[in-house]
Design a protein around this motif. Structure first.
Motif, PDB file in Angstrom:
ATOM      1  N   ARG A  28       0.813  -1.218   0.000  1.00  0.00           N
ATOM      2  CA  ARG A  28       0.000   0.000   0.000  1.00  0.00           C
ATOM      3  C   ARG A  28       0.845   1.266   0.000  1.00  0.00           C
ATOM      4  O   ARG A  28       0.307   2.369   0.111  1.00  0.00           O
ATOM      5  N   ASP A  29       2.154   1.082  -0.050  1.00  0.00           N
ATOM      6  CA  ASP A  29       3.098   2.206  -0.038  1.00  0.00           C
ATOM      7  C   ASP A  29       2.922   3.055   1.222  1.00  0.00           C
ATOM      8  O   ASP A  29       2.904   4.289   1.171  1.00  0.00           O
ATOM      9  N   ILE A  66      -6.756   2.270   7.277  1.00  0.00           N
ATOM     10  CA  ILE A  66      -6.078   1.397   6.311  1.00  0.00           C
ATOM     11  C   ILE A  66      -6.938   0.146   6.219  1.00  0.00           C
ATOM     12  O   ILE A  66      -6.698  -0.854   6.904  1.00  0.00           O
ATOM     13  N   GLU A 110      -6.983  -4.089  -1.339  1.00  0.00           N
ATOM     14  CA  GLU A 110      -6.324  -2.800  -1.163  1.00  0.00           C
ATOM     15  C   GLU A 110      -7.316  -1.686  -1.494  1.00  0.00           C
ATOM     16  O   GLU A 110      -7.797  -1.593  -2.614  1.00  0.00           O
ATOM     17  N   ASP A 112      -5.338 -10.160   4.387  1.00  0.00           N
ATOM     18  CA  ASP A 112      -5.253  -9.013   3.474  1.00  0.00           C
ATOM     19  C   ASP A 112      -6.285  -9.231   2.378  1.00  0.00           C
ATOM     20  O   ASP A 112      -6.027  -9.892   1.373  1.00  0.00           O
TER      21      ASP A 112
END
Length: 663
Positions: free
Chosen positions: A153-154, A200, A222, A219
């Motif tokens: 996700r940088d 997030i 995104e 996860d």
């Protein structure tokens, strides 16, 4: 618990008396009442006794320490000067093993008199420690899976704020017996940035608190991290401070009308004691009313005994999201230090509270409880065309309250006593809504800011009301307003009446509110009648908002079964204190009230406890962001035949001519 009484006068905006009293004081003659709160010295003694018993190791922590209240019959039989044994209930956690223990410690006898090991797999775990929460971010930084999710996700992992939340129970076999929390994450770009504005979303970490590591990362997806800042005074929220609101000044030149002796408060015709512990917060004891030359009991003990906040987002990273803020987190330890003119307005008395910290040492929470009077408009009024009567009396109420912050939400609990005998509990919810990424209009959240969602959820509370209406033998009756069908007795169809249904067993007393019938529940005493021959009583008036909306087959419906009904009535049992059971954290369910009523005991003319579910169903609004205006929930108990006539006839007119309009 140690309480200081500090009287503050708002007119002078300063402490008006320097006297500090200690209603929890124990000296050579001991406490003055069995319900006198634990003092700092007694908390210290509890730690010493537990240590001397060989129960403290390097990694042992005190989860809970509170007065183990004496038996009801002993309290009711107590007379000044009688001997009092002081006991404390203690929960311990060994952080190295995750094992919990329940102790009863006699402070008087300097001994551990009961010790029970808690079976985590079948009973649940002790509540989560602050010390366990504090290390969570370091566990995330040690997890390669977590770091990989942030890299994808940088996001710089050092700027991620972890929000560890209770795990619940969802059939994951690898979690049975393990102390687990689930961790959602929020981004914080600088110290002033509000992380709740930047969820997030799409990723969650499972952490084993005993092994002190991340055991799983899910996860799912995104999702963009919402970028707009969320501080209440940051753009685009920054708003000039209003200058058109003139001061409101509330003064009582002669001081308040109440008196405080130890932990006993007297006001108007009311007398009661108060206590505090980190699980229930503020508790009220032996609420009684003076009626002529009699002192008549109404409630033996009243508290908010549990609350649950179930969320409606079924996504793979959030389906488990529900919290029992009392049974899992002990929300009373997060009580705010109240401020004059902000939290409480007027002529205020504050009380400090002393609790035990996680090392078993006393910790003072300053100004934890607020006591004051409030004007409450018109109490009764009539202008009569026949005898020229023109009378008005103003109402006032006594307010005792506390406020706490737990994570993103802030809750206030206000007990109100009125001159007409009414008792009211008002819960206030404010703070910051728990946020998510917004997944679109077909999802389970409201868009609060660009890309920022707030999931739908409920705040459901359970009030435990150990009733004693003019004595401990009470009857509970459901009362509905029902229309009478047209017929010979109702020729014109205008008639309606009360339909009364006695609730004689615990199974019959699992009830839902029904506002379409103006449903209330009467608690009456069959042994005491008013001058009209009616059984004296009080009526519980519910607000009638939705109970738990989760599917009856869901995990949360099993664990928070108390919230599936608005009313439960049980026969009094001193051991039955908590509606979701003693150990809520990772409890598999069906504990608490479902277990209490399994025997289906008779409650007709018995010593009964009412458990009332009330609360809020929250579909967040844009107006709830970035800080939510207070929303309210609660209930009332009103006398019904308890008095022979209006008990507020003796209230004087006034207050003074200077406060009223004159022709």
């Amino acid at each position: 618990m140690f309480i200081n009484d500090i009287h503050i006068d708002a007119k002078e905006n300063m402490m008006s008396t320097a006297t500090v009293t200690d209603p929890g004081r124990t000296d050579s003659v001991g406490p003055d009442h069995p319900l006198t709160p634990l003092t700092a010295d007694e908390i210290t003694a509890v730690r010493e006794i537990v240590d001397a018993a060989g129960l403290l190791g390097e990694h042992t922590r005190f989860v809970f320490v509170a007065l183990d209240e004496p038996a009801k019959d002993a309290v009711l039989a107590f007379r000044p000067g009688d001997p009092i044994e002081r006991r404390a209930r203690v929960l311990l956690l060994d952080r190295d093993t995750g094992h919990g223990a329940n102790l009863i410690v006699s402070v008087t006898g300097r001994a551990v008199v009961e010790r029970t090991t808690i079976d985590a797999a079948s009973e649940g775990h002790v509540p989560i420690l602050d010390q366990e929460f504090e290390d969570i971010e370091s566990y995330l930084l040690d997890s390669s899976e977590w770091l990989e999710a942030m890299k994808a996700r940088d996001i710089e992992p050092a700027n991620v704020r972890a929000v560890p939340l209770s795990a619940g129970v969802f059939g994951h076999e690898d979690e049975v017996g393990h102390r687990i929390v689930r961790v959602l994450a929020f981004y914080q770009s600088d110290k002033a940035d509000l992380p709740w504005a930047h969820p997030i979303d799409g990723v969650v970490a499972y952490v084993d608190l005993t092994e002190r590591r991340v055991v799983k990362v899910i996860d799912e997806i995104e999702l963009p991290v919402p970028a707009e800042r969320g501080e209440w005074n940051a753009e685009p929220h920054a708003t000039p401070t209003r200058t058109d609101l003139k001061p409101i000044e509330i003064t009582q030149p002669e001081g308040p009308s109440f008196t405080v002796e130890g932990n006993q408060i007297s006001w108007a015709d009311w007398t009661f004691r108060f206590g505090f512990d980190v699980r229930e917060g503020l508790t009220l004891h032996q609420l009684s009313l003076r009626d002529g030359d009699q002192v008549r009991p109404v409630i033996y003990r009243a508290s908010i005994a549990e609350m649950v906040v179930p969320y409606a987002d079924p996504s793979p990273v959030r389906y488990w999201q529900n919290y029992f803020d009392q049974g899992e987190y002990l929300f009373g330890r997060y009580t705010n230090a109240l401020e004059l003119g902000c939290d409480c307005l007027g002529d205020i008395t504050y009380f400090d509270v002393t609790i035990a910290d996680e090392d078993g040492n006393p910790r003072v929470m300053k100004n934890a409880i607020c006591l004051h009077e409030e004007d409450y408009g018109v109490l009764w009024k009539h202008t009569d065309m026949f005898n020229d009567m023109a009378e008005t009396r103003r109402s006032r109420r006594l307010v005792i309250s506390f406020f706490l912050t737990i994570g993103n939400y802030d809750y206030g609990f206000y007990w109100h006593l009125y001159l007409d005998g009414t008792i009211e509990l008002e819960a206030k919810a404010t703070g910051i809504v728990f946020s998510s990424a917004y997944r679109g209009p077909d999802g389970f959240s409201t868009e609060m800011a660009p890309g920022l969602g707030a999931p739908f959820h409920q705040h459901l509370f359970s009030a435990r009301l150990d009733m004693a209406v003019d004595g401990n033998r009470n009857v509970v009756t459901e009362v509905d307003a029902v229309p009478v069908p047209m017929g010979p007795e109702n020729r014109w169809g205008n008639a309606f009446r009360q339909q009364k249904t006695p609730l004689r067993t615990e199974s019959e007393a699992m009830r839902m509110a029904d506002n379409s019938k103006a449903r209330v529940w009467h608690i009456t005493n069959p042994d005491k009648q008013n001058r009209l021959g009616q059984d004296v009583g009080y009526a519980l008036h519910p607000e009638g908002q939705p109970a738990l909306l989760a599917d009856p087959k869901s995990s949360i419906a099993a664990r928070a079964a108390f919230a599936t009904k608005h009313l439960w009535v049980t026969k009094y049992d001193a051991a039955q204190r908590y509606p979701a059971g003693d150990y809520v954290n990772q409890n598999p369910g069906h504990d608490g009230l479902p277990a209490y009523v399994a025997a289906d005991r008779n409650i007709d003319g018995e010593d009964v406890v009412l458990w009332h579910t009330f609360g809020l169903t929250h579909f967040p609004r844009p107006e709830d962001w970035p800080v939510m205006p207070v929303d309210y929930a609660g209930f009332k108990l009103k006398p019904v035949g308890f008095f022979d006539r209006n008990p507020a006839l003796g209230v004087p007119s006034g207050p003074t001519k200077s406060h009223c309009c004159e022709s």
